[in-house]
Structure formats: C-alpha cells, structure tokens
Scaffold this active site. Structure first.
Site, mmCIF file in Angstrom:
data_model
loop_
_atom_site.group_PDB
_atom_site.id
_atom_site.type_symbol
_atom_site.label_atom_id
_atom_site.label_comp_id
_atom_site.label_asym_id
_atom_site.label_seq_id
_atom_site.Cartn_x
_atom_site.Cartn_y
_atom_site.Cartn_z
ATOM 1 N N GLY A 70 0.826 -1.208 0.000
ATOM 2 C CA GLY A 70 0.000 0.000 0.000
ATOM 3 C C GLY A 70 0.853 1.246 0.000
ATOM 4 C CG LEU A 71 3.855 1.601 -2.048
ATOM 5 C CD1 LEU A 71 4.755 1.316 -3.249
ATOM 6 C CD2 LEU A 71 4.692 1.880 -0.802
ATOM 7 C CE LYS A 113 -3.954 11.221 0.181
ATOM 8 N NZ LYS A 113 -5.131 12.088 0.263
ATOM 9 C CG MET A 114 -1.513 8.152 5.168
ATOM 10 S SD MET A 114 -0.877 9.328 6.367
ATOM 11 C CE MET A 114 -0.742 8.283 7.818
ATOM 12 N N GLY A 154 -1.396 11.863 11.950
ATOM 13 C CA GLY A 154 -0.398 12.844 11.545
ATOM 14 C C GLY A 154 -0.426 13.134 10.060
ATOM 15 N N GLY A 155 -1.240 12.367 9.317
ATOM 16 C CA GLY A 155 -1.357 12.605 7.900
ATOM 17 C C GLY A 155 -0.093 12.252 7.140
ATOM 18 C CE LYS A 188 -5.547 7.953 13.299
ATOM 19 N NZ LYS A 188 -6.670 8.333 12.461
ATOM 20 C CG HIS A 234 -6.884 10.548 17.109
ATOM 21 N ND1 HIS A 234 -7.135 10.774 15.772
ATOM 22 C CD2 HIS A 234 -5.831 11.354 17.428
ATOM 23 C CE1 HIS A 234 -6.297 11.679 15.303
ATOM 24 N NE2 HIS A 234 -5.490 12.038 16.285
ATOM 25 C CD GLU A 282 -9.120 14.323 12.794
ATOM 26 O OE1 GLU A 282 -9.748 14.063 11.742
ATOM 27 O OE2 GLU A 282 -8.023 13.799 13.089
ATOM 28 N NE ARG A 299 -16.370 16.194 9.825
ATOM 29 C CZ ARG A 299 -15.100 15.830 9.790
ATOM 30 N NH1 ARG A 299 -14.721 14.849 8.981
ATOM 31 N NH2 ARG A 299 -14.201 16.435 10.533
#
Length: 298
Positions: A7-8, A10-11, A122-123, A171, A174, A178, A270
């Site tokens: 899995g490549l 953005k993260m 942390g993105g 998470k 979290h 957020e 949302r």
C-alpha cells in the site's frame, strides 16, 4: 530489518521513504505502478504481485499493510493468510474498525501468524517525518516490532495497548474527538467572519496559535489554509466529507451507553453539509485538506 510493505498511497509511500532513510530493507507492492517506481528510485525493492513480495522476504517475514480500511484490507489479510507461514507477522496500519481487527487477529492466530494493529495519526507529513502511533495486539511485542513502531513514530509518539484491536480503538476515538475539535473551530471562525468588525481571520488564527489556550496543530493548519486560499476560502467546498471513524465512535459509544453529543452533532453536521454547505463547512474542509491531503476543492 527487512520489511514487506503493501500500500503506497499518500501515507504508505511517505512511511516507506522514512523507513528507507532509517536503514530498513523494504520490499514493496502497490496495485498501481507509479508509487512502486518512486520508492524503487529511493532504494526499495518492488514486486509485481503480492505472492512475489512474500517470496522475496526472508523468514520470519514481517509485512506492514497501509491500505483503505474495510473490504480492501480484509481481502489482503485473507490473501496473506494463505501465503505466509507460522511465525510470520502482519501489521495492519489502516484505520480499520476495531471489531474487524479482532476478527482478523482470530483468523491469523489459528495459523500462528503474529498480528498487530497500528492506528496512525499525523497525515502524510507525519508518515514522512514521524507519526503518532497507537499500536495494539494480544501478544507481547518482539524487540524488532517494538523498534519498528518506534522508528515510524515521532519522538515519544508511540504507545502499545494490550488487546487485539486496542490500537485501532484508540485511533477511532481520536478521530471522533477530532470531529468535535474541528467543528468548534469552524463555528468560531464563522462567528468572527460575521462580526461587526473588520477582522483579519488569518491574523486571528496566527494569534490563537501563539501561546493561547486553544493553540494547536489544527489552528496552525487553519492559518496555513488562509494563507493559501484567502480568508473567504472561496475555492474550498462548504460540504464536508467524512470517513468511517466518526460514525464508528458514535455507534460504539451508544453500545457502551456513553453520550457523545458533540461528536454525534459534528458527524451529523458533515452529513447535512452535502445539502447545506456553509462557511463552517469550508473551515472544516480546509483543515481536512491541510492535515490529510484530502480533496476539498469546490
């Protein structure tokens, strides 16, 4: 340490680049070839198939998954369960629903495959420069896996919580928190946008982030968004997308009999924003774009 990485996005791509710099031997796979080519230029080995990745790793193997939560991750874990051997390790770095993680742990335990879950915050920038790592598992960490989590994390930004799914649970909550924090920032800045004063909201955001009680990364990201898009946030959507974690937090809280009114209302905002876009929605969208690299343009 040699590490398989699947899995490549953005993260994942950024985390691989970080681990290469820390001396890891990475064997990577991604469905689309472009990210594979990018990490290969940085020193990773890559394969055309998942089966080839498994064959390229020395035993006992360790494979980190950084895939979308849900069915994609589930299908990959089932595939790997048929390819790996007893004593190998899978780490699920997705933001998976913790109940799914518990099921994955039970599946892999039957095959004597070690399994740990890791919620990552942390993105993309955190993945590249050091993330907050919330790890879980129902067995003791080896020194190698403990070091891997430490190397992925920013200084003092990694903790292990016992129990399969515990990391993903932490998470999930979290992300629910957020939602509420972002909603409060959005509402406050919309009030100031309509104030009987000529307030420069970019300056307000900068000021709030200089030692005030609400100083935070979120406020800093809003200041950056104002610099990039102007204080009207004209190019940013007033409708806010949402991922599963806020919904899961609300549903889990109801199962536990815990009221989470702020998180629940933030989630409902949302959902409603698709038909009722607003400046508050623009602020929340802008924040999502800043920390997660999400598409938030009109």
């Amino acid at each position: 340490m040699q590490l398989g990485y699947i899995g490549l996005g953005k993260m994942g791509k950024n985390m691989v680049l970080r681990l290469l710099e820390k001396g890891y031997g990475i064997v990577a796979w991604n469905r689309s070839p472009e990210p594979r080519e990018e990490v290969a230029r940085a020193g990773a080995a890559t394969t055309e198939t998942v089966a080839d990745l498994v064959k390229a790793l020395k035993t006992p193997r360790t494979i980190w998954l950084m895939l979308p939560a849900g069915e994609v991750t589930h299908a990959m874990i089932e595939q790997l369960a048929g390819l790996l051997s007893a004593g190998d390790t899978i780490i699920d770095g997705s933001n998976n629903f913790y109940k799914n993680t518990v099921e994955h742990a039970a599946l892999l335990k039957k095959k004597q495959i070690h399994f740990f879950d890791a919620g990552i915050s942390g993105g993309p920038s955190g993945a590249r420069n050091g993330a907050c790592v919330m790890a879980g598992g129902d067995e003791q960490l080896s020194s190698e896996i403990n070091q891997l989590f430490t190397d992925v994390a920013a200084p003092d930004a990694y903790r292990f919580f016992p129990g399969a799914g515990a990391g993903h649970f932490v998470k999930m909550v979290h992300n629910g928190i957020e939602y509420g924090m972002m909603q409060a920032i959005g509402e406050g800045f919309e009030v100031m946008k309509h104030a009987p004063f000529q307030l420069d909201l970019a300056q307000v955001a900068q000021l709030y982030n200089q030692g005030s009680v609400i100083e935070s990364r979120l406020v800093g990201w809003l200041a950056k968004a104002y610099q990039e898009h102007g204080q009207d946030l004209a190019s940013i959507s007033g409708s806010v997308k949402h991922s599963g974690e806020g919904q899961w937090t609300v549903e889990t809280a109801k199962e536990l009999g815990i009221p989470v009114e702020i998180i629940e209302r933030s989630l409902q905002f949302r959902i409603d924003s698709t038909k009722k876009p607003s400046y508050t929605g623009k602020v929340v969208s802008a924040l999502r774009g800043q920390f997660g690299g999400h598409e938030v343009k009109e």
